[in-house]
Scaffold this motif. Structure first.
Motif, short mmCIF file in Angstrom:
data_model
loop_
_atom_site.label_atom_id
_atom_site.label_comp_id
_atom_site.label_asym_id
_atom_site.label_seq_id
_atom_site.Cartn_x
_atom_site.Cartn_y
_atom_site.Cartn_z
N GLY A 1 30.70 28.87 47.19
CA GLY A 1 31.26 30.20 47.39
C GLY A 1 31.08 30.74 48.79
N HIS A 2 31.66 30.06 49.77
CA HIS A 2 31.51 30.52 51.15
C HIS A 2 32.11 31.90 51.36
CE1 HIS A 2 29.77 26.74 52.32
NE2 HIS A 2 30.79 26.09 51.82
N ALA A 3 33.20 32.18 50.66
CA ALA A 3 33.81 33.52 50.77
C ALA A 3 32.87 34.57 50.20
CB ALA A 3 35.15 33.55 50.05
N LEU A 4 32.21 34.24 49.11
CA LEU A 4 31.24 35.18 48.52
C LEU A 4 30.07 35.39 49.47
CD1 LEU A 4 31.08 34.24 44.74
CD2 LEU A 4 31.97 36.33 45.77
N ASP B 1 26.72 58.58 47.96
CA ASP B 1 26.73 57.96 49.29
C ASP B 1 27.71 56.78 49.31
OD1 ASP B 1 24.53 59.47 50.53
OD2 ASP B 1 23.31 58.49 49.00
N MET B 2 27.96 56.23 48.14
CA MET B 2 28.82 55.06 48.03
C MET B 2 29.61 55.15 46.73
SD MET B 2 27.56 51.09 47.75
CE MET B 2 28.55 49.84 48.57
N VAL B 3 30.90 54.83 46.81
CA VAL B 3 31.75 54.73 45.62
C VAL B 3 32.21 53.29 45.52
CG1 VAL B 3 33.91 55.43 44.52
CG2 VAL B 3 32.51 57.14 45.71
N ILE B 4 32.02 52.69 44.36
CA ILE B 4 32.49 51.34 44.10
C ILE B 4 33.51 51.43 42.97
CG2 ILE B 4 31.88 49.06 43.20
CD1 ILE B 4 29.12 49.40 44.49
N VAL B 5 34.69 50.89 43.20
CA VAL B 5 35.72 50.85 42.17
C VAL B 5 35.94 49.39 41.79
CG1 VAL B 5 38.11 51.41 41.57
CG2 VAL B 5 36.82 52.92 43.11
N ASP B 6 35.55 49.04 40.59
CA ASP B 6 35.69 47.69 40.07
C ASP B 6 36.95 47.67 39.20
OD1 ASP B 6 35.25 45.08 39.27
OD2 ASP B 6 33.20 45.43 38.60
N SER C 1 32.43 41.12 40.51
CA SER C 1 31.66 42.15 39.79
C SER C 1 30.16 41.93 39.98
CB SER C 1 32.01 42.16 38.29
OG SER C 1 33.33 42.62 38.11
N GLU C 2 29.75 40.68 40.01
CA GLU C 2 28.33 40.36 40.27
C GLU C 2 27.95 40.84 41.66
OE1 GLU C 2 25.38 39.26 38.07
OE2 GLU C 2 27.14 38.12 37.49
N PHE C 3 28.80 40.55 42.64
CA PHE C 3 28.57 40.99 44.01
C PHE C 3 28.48 42.52 44.09
CE2 PHE C 3 31.14 42.83 47.54
CZ PHE C 3 30.15 42.80 48.52
N LEU C 4 29.40 43.22 43.44
CA LEU C 4 29.41 44.68 43.49
C LEU C 4 28.14 45.26 42.86
CD1 LEU C 4 33.17 45.38 42.70
CD2 LEU C 4 32.02 45.57 44.93
N LEU C 5 27.67 44.65 41.77
CA LEU C 5 26.44 45.13 41.15
C LEU C 5 25.24 44.92 42.07
CD1 LEU C 5 24.89 46.33 38.79
CD2 LEU C 5 24.78 44.04 37.79
N ILE D 1 38.96 44.22 48.22
CA ILE D 1 38.98 42.81 47.86
C ILE D 1 40.16 42.54 46.92
CG2 ILE D 1 37.70 40.93 46.77
CD1 ILE D 1 35.13 42.67 47.32
N ARG D 2 41.01 41.59 47.30
CA ARG D 2 42.05 41.09 46.39
C ARG D 2 41.54 39.77 45.86
NH1 ARG D 2 48.11 41.79 47.96
NH2 ARG D 2 48.18 43.75 46.87
N LYS D 3 41.63 39.61 44.55
CA LYS D 3 40.99 38.44 43.96
C LYS D 3 41.68 38.02 42.68
CE LYS D 3 37.88 40.96 41.00
NZ LYS D 3 38.21 40.35 39.73
N SER D 4 41.35 36.82 42.22
CA SER D 4 41.73 36.39 40.89
C SER D 4 40.56 36.74 39.96
CB SER D 4 42.02 34.88 40.88
OG SER D 4 40.88 34.18 41.33
#
Length: 199
Positions: A57-60, A168-173, A82-86, A73-76
């Motif tokens: 996972g070099h992109a990860l 301070d941060m908004v994450i939209v999954d 979701s793991e990264f965002l958490l 992030i555009r993704k399949s």
């Protein structure tokens, strides 16, 4: 940590202790440069209870090193975002931030919290210590205090989810299936912050 043994000669012992010291320096370097990567490598477990691997996972890996104010992030499906965002959210909460984490609907939020966060707390000492050392106490499905930070997990289907919480941060999954009208309210949650991160 020092290695001692009567069975290991002094030269081997010195070599092993130097190696451990080097590893500690590497850990400290990663922590200072890329805190989310450090949390991912040193603490976080996936839903199967395994450490994260970046072998394929070099992109990860690049994402875990990115601390930009805005990330899109555009993704399949099922690529580890979701793991990264958490991990990113927990890293910021550890730094004392207030994070607003949005999922498309409340029932999906409930599943996400039960499967990806609550399930990890007993198995990840780092997260458990954050809950134990929280300045306030809230261990609800939608609001949790860790260390000196807070994470509010919401469903985008309820506009009330985007009120009364300075972030301070908004994450939209899962942006594409979220309620776009209600997400427009998310930016207002950042107005008082000096960070204003929107992912």
């Amino acid at each position: 940590m020092q290695i001692t043994s009567t069975e290991i000669d002094k030269k081997q012992l010195a070599s092993l202790n130097d190696a451990l010291l080097s590893l500690k320096k590497i850990d400290l370097y990663i922590l200072s440069q890329w805190p989310a990567l450090y949390v991912a490598m040193a603490h976080h477990l996936n839903t199967s209870g395994q450490r994260l691997s970046f072998d394929n996972g070099h992109a990860l890996l690049a994402l875990y090193k990115d601390d930009s104010q805005e990330i899109i992030i555009r993704k399949s499906v099922q690529v580890g975002i979701s793991e990264f965002l958490l991990v990113a959210a927990m890293t910021k909460v550890h730094q004392g931030w207030s994070v607003l984490y949005s999922l498309p609907i409340e029932s999906l939020r409930n599943t996400f919290v039960a499967n990806r966060l609550d399930k990890l707390i007993p198995d990840v000492p780092f997260y458990r210590s954050g809950l134990d050392r929280a300045r306030g106490f809230s261990d609800q499905v939608g609001l949790k205090h860790f260390w000196s930070g807070t994470i509010k997990l919401v469903g985008s289907n309820a506009d009330s989810s985007f009120r009364e919480y300075p972030a301070d941060m908004v994450i939209v999954d899962e942006l594409d299936i979220s309620n776009q009208d209600n997400l427009a309210l998310a930016a207002d949650r950042l107005q008082a912050s000096s960070h204003k991160f929107m992912w």
